[in-house]
Design a protein around this motif. Sequence first.
Motif, PDB file in Angstrom:
ATOM      1  N   ALA A 618      30.316  28.317  48.638  1.00  0.00           N
ATOM      2  CA  ALA A 618      29.338  29.230  49.226  1.00  0.00           C
ATOM      3  C   ALA A 618      30.024  30.309  50.052  1.00  0.00           C
ATOM      4  O   ALA A 618      29.655  31.491  49.978  1.00  0.00           O
ATOM      5  N   ALA A 619      31.026  29.924  50.867  1.00  0.00           N
ATOM      6  CA  ALA A 619      31.738  30.907  51.682  1.00  0.00           C
ATOM      7  C   ALA A 619      32.464  31.923  50.812  1.00  0.00           C
ATOM      8  O   ALA A 619      32.465  33.134  51.106  1.00  0.00           O
ATOM      9  N   TRP A 620      33.076  31.449  49.754  1.00  0.00           N
ATOM     10  CA  TRP A 620      33.778  32.350  48.829  1.00  0.00           C
ATOM     11  C   TRP A 620      32.808  33.338  48.186  1.00  0.00           C
ATOM     12  O   TRP A 620      33.075  34.549  48.133  1.00  0.00           O
ATOM     13  N   THR A 621      31.671  32.839  47.727  1.00  0.00           N
ATOM     14  CA  THR A 621      30.681  33.704  47.091  1.00  0.00           C
ATOM     15  C   THR A 621      30.153  34.751  48.059  1.00  0.00           C
ATOM     16  O   THR A 621      30.060  35.947  47.727  1.00  0.00           O
ATOM     17  N   THR A 649      29.983  36.568  36.881  1.00  0.00           N
ATOM     18  CA  THR A 649      31.006  35.534  37.032  1.00  0.00           C
ATOM     19  C   THR A 649      30.521  34.386  37.907  1.00  0.00           C
ATOM     20  O   THR A 649      31.037  33.266  37.808  1.00  0.00           O
ATOM     21  N   LEU A 650      29.518  34.638  38.736  1.00  0.00           N
ATOM     22  CA  LEU A 650      29.105  33.663  39.744  1.00  0.00           C
ATOM     23  C   LEU A 650      28.394  32.452  39.174  1.00  0.00           C
ATOM     24  O   LEU A 650      28.114  31.497  39.909  1.00  0.00           O
ATOM     25  N   PHE A 651      28.082  32.466  37.872  1.00  0.00           N
ATOM     26  CA  PHE A 651      27.490  31.259  37.292  1.00  0.00           C
ATOM     27  C   PHE A 651      28.443  30.076  37.431  1.00  0.00           C
ATOM     28  O   PHE A 651      28.005  28.918  37.521  1.00  0.00           O
ATOM     29  N   ALA A 652      29.770  30.342  37.428  1.00  0.00           N
ATOM     30  CA  ALA A 652      30.752  29.261  37.506  1.00  0.00           C
ATOM     31  C   ALA A 652      30.693  28.531  38.854  1.00  0.00           C
ATOM     32  O   ALA A 652      30.503  27.304  38.886  1.00  0.00           O
ATOM     33  N   PRO A 653      30.836  29.232  39.989  1.00  0.00           N
ATOM     34  CA  PRO A 653      30.680  28.496  41.258  1.00  0.00           C
ATOM     35  C   PRO A 653      29.276  27.934  41.458  1.00  0.00           C
ATOM     36  O   PRO A 653      29.121  26.887  42.096  1.00  0.00           O
ATOM     37  N   LEU A 654      28.257  28.604  40.916  1.00  0.00           N
ATOM     38  CA  LEU A 654      26.901  28.078  41.046  1.00  0.00           C
ATOM     39  C   LEU A 654      26.764  26.751  40.315  1.00  0.00           C
ATOM     40  O   LEU A 654      26.159  25.792  40.833  1.00  0.00           O
TER      41      LEU A 654
END
Length: 846
Positions: A618-621, A649-654
């Motif tokens: 979350a902090a990275w995003t 690209t954010l689907f990966a951390p999600l």
Amino acid sequence: MGNWRLGYWGIGILAAALAAAWVWFGEPLRPSAIPPIAAPILAEDVNQHRLNAVPPAPAGERVLEQTFTAQKDGLREIELILARRDEPAAGETGRLTLKLFTPDGRLLAEQTLETRNLRHNQTYVWQIPRQGDSAGQAYILQISGSPDNTVSVWGYDLDAVSSGEFSASQGETAVQDLRFITRYQLGWSSALGHLGQTAVRDGLFFLLALAFLLMPGCLVLLLGLRWVPWDGAAWVGAALAAGTAVWPIVWYLFSLIGGRWTGQMLWLAFLAGWAAVFVLVWRHKRGGMPRNNVAASAQDHTAPSRPCDANTQYAIRNTHHTSRITHHAHWQHIALLLILLVGLGARLLAVRDLNIPPWVDASRHALITAVMTENGRTLQNYAPYLDIDRFPYHFGFHTISASLMLMGNWRLERLLLNLGQFLNALVPLTLYTAVWLMTRRRNAAIIAAFLAAIPFFFPGYYATWGRFTQLTGVLILPVLLAFTWLLARGARHWRRVWWLAALLAGGLFLVHLRVFVFFVPFALVVWLMSWGRRGRYLLATAVGAFLLILPRLLYLQSITEPVKAISYNLPGYNQFPTGYYQAGWDRYFIWLAGLLLLWATWQALRKRPWAMLPLALAAWTLFLLLMLSGDYLGLPSTSLVNLNSLYITLFAPLAIFLGVVLDRLWRRLTGWKRPLPAIGWFAAGAAVALLLIFGVRQQISILNPNTILARPPDLAGLAWLDENLPPNALIAVNSWLWLGATYAGADGGAWIVPLTRRQAATPPADYVYNRQMAAQVNQFNKAAEAITDWSDPVTAVWLRDHGVTHIFVGAKGGFLDPAALSRNPHLSMIYGQDGVFIFKVVAPDA
């Protein structure tokens, strides 16, 4: 306890069946705010979209007929555009009747319309009973009217439908084909039949591509990570990410010393590599692994100094050495295999009607692949295709596509289309690997893989852009995130993987610069959350990656102006992609992640080690979103990276976040007293079923029609062009101002250069790397799109003055109107099939 567990599984399966039945019966009581979970999948079949003339209105004995041949099973809709000279009157009594016949006169459907309800230029979609066996069948569309009918339909005065023709029973008209579009409804038999045909036709390619990507990674893991106990599926995913990162490095280093790859050399390296893998596996099976290494490797990665506890013992019992990978199958492995197969099948069905990848990016990647295949090395210039002597673009993906081109007799456009969807389907595997490495929880890993494979809008939507390079980058990214996390937060022995993280980071840089830039802050966030511990190992990773990419950095510095490139900001290029946020159900997943973040934060405050990973993601995003929101915050911004490329690209951390937190929540729920676990199993079963049904349908119909520039008939026209036009031909094509000051081909003409080696007045977008060529191309296209009458003989003289010898007009079309071109006395039509036209310039020299 075992009986209760079986009972819970039964409750989940029952809930899934009930949810599927609810969808089958039309989703009764579904809130209107929620999009339909399932709906018929419709797609275009015959597409004659051009119009410039209106035939006489069908009235009395005057009847209009258009014949056509359906290409697909399941004919379901016919779209027309109505035409009339005046507005409808209140007391109008005219009627317009549509009928569909077979050639033997059998009536299939009929519809009568009251003309008082019809307006000029109204698009009318006629839904007919689904024709299950329509592929290859001829049909007759008959349009008639009452004697007082004044409504007609638009048509085109040039033959654009090779399998059909237009006729009017009375009166003269210039119309040769109606403007009409037919659509078919995909059925189960057609879908399964297509997948079967694809498996027979392209199955060998998929197997070769998988083996090619895995081979270097298998060697890396067997040689460098023998001490790590592995989940079998996670081992394959790590090998896939490592192999995908290694090939660009190998190609680049080999090119730096003057090497040139050939098909024979690649096959030799491929076979030798797999022979080495089999030897190493055989030796490992004989050698075994000490038990203390297994225990050490199974330490809780979220707390480096934490002693061996019950969770560690679980990890020891459920992990295994590489020598026993194939001997330990779990139900999660079967589920993962099914997820990957369903995801691949849905992605192949998404491109079932394409023979050329969509959008502008795809023709660029085709050109780079063609040049690398021709020269057997990474690019320094674009010879012999274009006169461009520098190459600032990333090339990692193209080392894979060029290798496969050299190793097999594949058609370039088919290879790119299949390879893109294949890589897309493999992304969930590396997400599974990442989650398992960071948590040792297979359930969490399965959740992450399922979300990315089925219900998430991304990465599936990558197919609509032909965005192969960023797709390859996000294939590597999850595993790189995992090893970076283990370097800073894992047990002590994970310090030894810094070199592998460096290898992945270096490969990622060569594959896609933006994804690499997005990754870098994650290492900083993890280091800060670890209070600066293990900093020297992260630094070693950074130094190793830097040394790998140093030659490339020096080259880029010599051909570009780095400061100018970073500071350049294209107006409007960094807008937040609200359309993606609202697509599908992604916003609901984001809302869910927001709620779960509150719980994870509470758990972190209670010193729960597992909660640190979700907080780091979350902090990275949030850090990335903040850094790229300069246009909204009044801060400096750059077009080197933007919110669009970040969001996709954010689907990966999600997926990783939801997998980890939902798994922990599930463990908490199932530990409560009855009947709460039963309620949880019921809700989970229903949710999985609904997400599966919705997701599969979304993946199959995910393409954006606006991004499909080259249509199937274009490929036949390009093949004819390749066989019949001289090598020195210069071909004018439809174009449009794509991005900034860059023009791009608007139809199949965009593929002339990579597929035929002929020169086009609008080559792939890489032409901007040559300033003189860019000025000439832009000047020509700006003048061409300003021309309003291509039937004027002066336009042909103007084309000849600019060296143009031929004109290619694709099925999608653009400012080059084939009907107007056909009336130009200084142009000669030499090809015309299914909406694709080629003209020869015969104008005298000015």
